[in-house]
Design a protein around this motif. Sequence first.
Motif, mmCIF file in Angstrom:
data_model
loop_
_atom_site.group_PDB
_atom_site.id
_atom_site.type_symbol
_atom_site.label_atom_id
_atom_site.label_comp_id
_atom_site.label_asym_id
_atom_site.label_seq_id
_atom_site.Cartn_x
_atom_site.Cartn_y
_atom_site.Cartn_z
ATOM 1 N N ILE A 455 -47.751 14.881 -1.646
ATOM 2 C CA ILE A 455 -48.233 14.870 -3.036
ATOM 3 C C ILE A 455 -47.125 14.365 -3.954
ATOM 4 C CG2 ILE A 455 -48.999 16.309 -4.964
ATOM 5 C CD1 ILE A 455 -50.327 18.159 -2.886
ATOM 6 N N GLU A 456 -45.938 14.902 -3.780
ATOM 7 C CA GLU A 456 -44.794 14.498 -4.620
ATOM 8 C C GLU A 456 -44.451 13.034 -4.396
ATOM 9 O OE1 GLU A 456 -40.805 13.552 -5.736
ATOM 10 O OE2 GLU A 456 -41.441 13.763 -3.636
ATOM 11 N N TYR A 457 -44.530 12.574 -3.135
ATOM 12 C CA TYR A 457 -44.219 11.171 -2.802
ATOM 13 C C TYR A 457 -45.228 10.233 -3.468
ATOM 14 C CZ TYR A 457 -43.084 7.048 0.010
ATOM 15 O OH TYR A 457 -42.723 5.786 0.416
ATOM 16 N N ASP A 458 -46.508 10.581 -3.382
ATOM 17 C CA ASP A 458 -47.551 9.753 -4.002
ATOM 18 C C ASP A 458 -47.357 9.647 -5.506
ATOM 19 O OD1 ASP A 458 -48.863 8.969 -1.760
ATOM 20 O OD2 ASP A 458 -50.757 9.964 -2.207
ATOM 21 N N ARG A 460 -44.585 10.049 -7.186
ATOM 22 C CA ARG A 460 -43.335 9.360 -7.528
ATOM 23 C C ARG A 460 -43.426 7.869 -7.245
ATOM 24 N NH1 ARG A 460 -39.081 9.017 -4.080
ATOM 25 N NH2 ARG A 460 -39.915 10.764 -2.863
ATOM 26 N N LYS A 461 -44.064 7.500 -6.149
ATOM 27 C CA LYS A 461 -44.134 6.095 -5.739
ATOM 28 C C LYS A 461 -45.420 5.403 -6.193
ATOM 29 C CE LYS A 461 -40.286 6.016 -3.246
ATOM 30 N NZ LYS A 461 -39.161 5.102 -3.508
ATOM 31 N N GLU A 462 -46.378 6.219 -6.691
ATOM 32 C CA GLU A 462 -47.682 5.684 -7.087
ATOM 33 C C GLU A 462 -48.355 4.949 -5.929
ATOM 34 O OE1 GLU A 462 -47.324 3.385 -10.615
ATOM 35 O OE2 GLU A 462 -46.742 5.078 -11.850
ATOM 36 N N ILE A 463 -48.234 5.557 -4.738
ATOM 37 C CA ILE A 463 -48.873 5.017 -3.531
ATOM 38 C C ILE A 463 -49.887 6.060 -3.055
ATOM 39 C CG2 ILE A 463 -48.533 4.266 -1.150
ATOM 40 C CD1 ILE A 463 -45.717 3.462 -1.911
ATOM 41 N N LYS A 464 -51.102 5.646 -2.745
ATOM 42 C CA LYS A 464 -52.168 6.575 -2.385
ATOM 43 C C LYS A 464 -52.187 6.847 -0.877
ATOM 44 C CE LYS A 464 -55.066 5.315 -6.307
ATOM 45 N NZ LYS A 464 -56.395 4.820 -6.738
ATOM 46 N N LEU A 469 -54.290 9.811 4.550
ATOM 47 C CA LEU A 469 -54.164 11.026 5.358
ATOM 48 C C LEU A 469 -55.521 11.717 5.490
ATOM 49 C CD1 LEU A 469 -52.543 13.209 6.836
ATOM 50 C CD2 LEU A 469 -52.047 14.238 4.591
ATOM 51 N N GLU A 470 -56.256 11.805 4.405
ATOM 52 C CA GLU A 470 -57.569 12.455 4.444
ATOM 53 C C GLU A 470 -58.509 11.713 5.397
ATOM 54 O OE1 GLU A 470 -60.979 14.149 1.351
ATOM 55 O OE2 GLU A 470 -59.483 12.681 0.659
ATOM 56 N N ALA A 471 -58.474 10.388 5.356
ATOM 57 C CA ALA A 471 -59.325 9.594 6.251
ATOM 58 C C ALA A 471 -58.936 9.806 7.711
ATOM 59 C CB ALA A 471 -59.229 8.116 5.886
ATOM 60 N N ILE A 472 -57.623 9.910 7.976
ATOM 61 C CA ILE A 472 -57.148 10.074 9.364
ATOM 62 C C ILE A 472 -57.612 11.415 9.935
ATOM 63 C CG2 ILE A 472 -55.093 10.395 10.794
ATOM 64 C CD1 ILE A 472 -53.674 8.333 8.995
ATOM 65 N N VAL A 473 -57.437 12.499 9.178
ATOM 66 C CA VAL A 473 -57.776 13.818 9.724
ATOM 67 C C VAL A 473 -59.280 14.027 9.808
ATOM 68 C CG1 VAL A 473 -55.618 14.840 8.917
ATOM 69 C CG2 VAL A 473 -57.637 14.949 7.454
ATOM 70 N N GLN A 474 -60.059 13.208 9.098
ATOM 71 C CA GLN A 474 -61.514 13.343 9.148
ATOM 72 C C GLN A 474 -62.158 12.359 10.132
ATOM 73 O OE1 GLN A 474 -62.904 12.855 5.132
ATOM 74 N NE2 GLN A 474 -62.283 14.912 4.495
ATOM 75 N N TYR A 494 -49.195 2.162 10.596
ATOM 76 C CA TYR A 494 -47.867 2.242 9.968
ATOM 77 C C TYR A 494 -47.840 3.284 8.850
ATOM 78 C CZ TYR A 494 -46.586 -1.946 12.593
ATOM 79 O OH TYR A 494 -46.305 -2.832 13.592
ATOM 80 N N ARG A 495 -48.969 3.432 8.148
ATOM 81 C CA ARG A 495 -49.031 4.481 7.120
ATOM 82 C C ARG A 495 -48.951 5.866 7.761
ATOM 83 N NH1 ARG A 495 -52.685 3.574 1.816
ATOM 84 N NH2 ARG A 495 -51.784 1.604 1.117
ATOM 85 N N LYS A 496 -49.602 6.011 8.929
ATOM 86 C CA LYS A 496 -49.559 7.299 9.642
ATOM 87 C C LYS A 496 -48.119 7.651 10.004
ATOM 88 C CE LYS A 496 -51.290 9.490 13.882
ATOM 89 N NZ LYS A 496 -50.051 9.556 14.639
ATOM 90 N N ILE A 497 -47.363 6.688 10.485
ATOM 91 C CA ILE A 497 -45.956 6.932 10.833
ATOM 92 C C ILE A 497 -45.174 7.378 9.604
ATOM 93 C CG2 ILE A 497 -43.824 5.823 11.602
ATOM 94 C CD1 ILE A 497 -45.514 4.050 13.422
ATOM 95 N N ARG A 498 -45.400 6.697 8.477
ATOM 96 C CA ARG A 498 -44.684 7.061 7.250
ATOM 97 C C ARG A 498 -45.085 8.454 6.781
ATOM 98 N NH1 ARG A 498 -45.358 3.512 1.888
ATOM 99 N NH2 ARG A 498 -45.256 1.853 3.465
ATOM 100 N N ILE A 499 -46.401 8.790 6.883
ATOM 101 C CA ILE A 499 -46.885 10.104 6.451
ATOM 102 C C ILE A 499 -46.239 11.201 7.298
ATOM 103 C CG2 ILE A 499 -48.920 11.604 6.437
ATOM 104 C CD1 ILE A 499 -50.547 9.087 5.620
#
Length: 531
Positions: A455-458, A460-464, A469-474, A494-499
């Motif tokens: 949440i804090e990263y999103d 601060r970086k304005e990246i969604k 993450l919600e799509a991956i876990v669902q 690559y987003r999963k790795i960063r998350i």
Amino acid sequence: MPDYSQFHTNCDARLSAIQIIFESSPDAMVIVNEYYNVLAVNASFMKLFSITNQELIGRQLKDYIVPREALAESESIRQAIASGQTIRMSVVRQRVNGQAVPVLLTAYPLIAKERQTGYCLIYQDVSDQAEKELAAKANEALLRAFAKAVPDKSFIFDEDGRHIEAFGEKLIKPRSELIGSTLHEVFPPEVAAIFLRQIRFTITSGKPQFTIRELEVNGEKEICEERIAPMDYLVNGRRTAAVILTDINKRTERIVFSNYALQRRSTFFNDIINGSKIVDEKAMNFAKTLGVDFSVPIFCCLLHSEQYADRSMGDAEYNSRRNLKNSLIEILGRDLEYLVWDCGDDIGVLYQGSSNGERETDLQAVYRLQEKVMQYNSNVPIVIGVGSRQTGPESLRKSYRQAWSAVLAAECQGESNPLKGICHYKDIGILQFLARFGKEEAANEFVEETIGNLIEYDQRKEIKLMSTLEAIVQSNSLQEAANKVCLHPKSVYYRKIRIEKILEKSIDSVDTKVAISIAIKLYQISKAKLK
């Protein structure tokens, strides 16, 4: 003179007579060959279409006088006369400057030595007749459309907010001054802007609108019932709407009584909901005087719109939205199918009666409610939360809380809500439980511990990354997740790795996915409650 030898070989005398008729005809005439290339035009043709024979000779007629939208029609005419038919029909052609010309077209094949060698097309100008017919049709349409309106203060506005027509007594200005003037020339800027927005919405959506408005006419204040309806009447190519203002000052006494009844009902219901009133036998007897019987099944709906509570839009717009809400309460209150009360920023609706059919029957009633809301308030997005049927002293509070939870769930679901603005408590799954604890300290700690870093990263970086993450876990696979967020599977990988790096844990296990899903829902509920 054009060469007509290919049509009338060895007929010189006859040819001369035809040439005279052709050149002196008051109707526009053109002769084309079998390929539709122009061979000759007469003076009337050049005058009607503002073109010279030098521009046309040897060229295709359709490239000059046939509008783009009439090309298919022109081709069908060519095919018909090529088959030997004679065509006579009304069409619209154009001058070289694009100006439309209504004409009566007669077209037939030219025969020489028992074979077709070309075609003759004759155009009769019927502009005067067409204008009279259009004017008659326009007047007929105007009268027919306006006949549907109530003959009080009645107006026709175009989409620019200009007065096209005005009828009735005690107009805000004399009729002669209103016609042609705009709303901004008649009303204060803020009122004119709101009024114009309503008219344009009605015209573009095709949906009528209804509200209660206070106007000052010749120094006197009038409370008017305002209805705006779209019309099939064009003025200079602009669409129009009819506005009917019915003076309801004579109904003031009834309105005052209705407001008093609404205030009593709203206070009583809200006191029960917030726990300040115990529903004992005395309260249940009082409820019956308000038309409520807690001994029969009831269920609640909650009508919620952010625009009713948003104070950031300015005082004038905020007050206008609140007036719309109050008008909607007044309109809904006329229906005997349910009881309406004011919940502050929201509108409560209570249904009571048989429980047969329950959910499906309830939803059909809510669909009717939604249709009425959209009819009179269609430019304000509204979510309707629906509670389950309950019976007994606690029935109102329980069903209201369920409806409130359903509104929160709809806010979390957003565009994914399958019922498009309606959310039933029984359909929100785990959110039934989570909605109760969205602002609890333990819930906040769980969210912070589970997804707080992301949440804090999103933020601060304005990246969604949260939506990814919600799509991956669902989802059952990264491919499925990629489809949900409209990304390439490699991008999701690559987003999963960063998350996982941000959260400092793998998100592959079932237990972790469940925990993350719950944390995301709690976070969404917390945000919805803060709105």
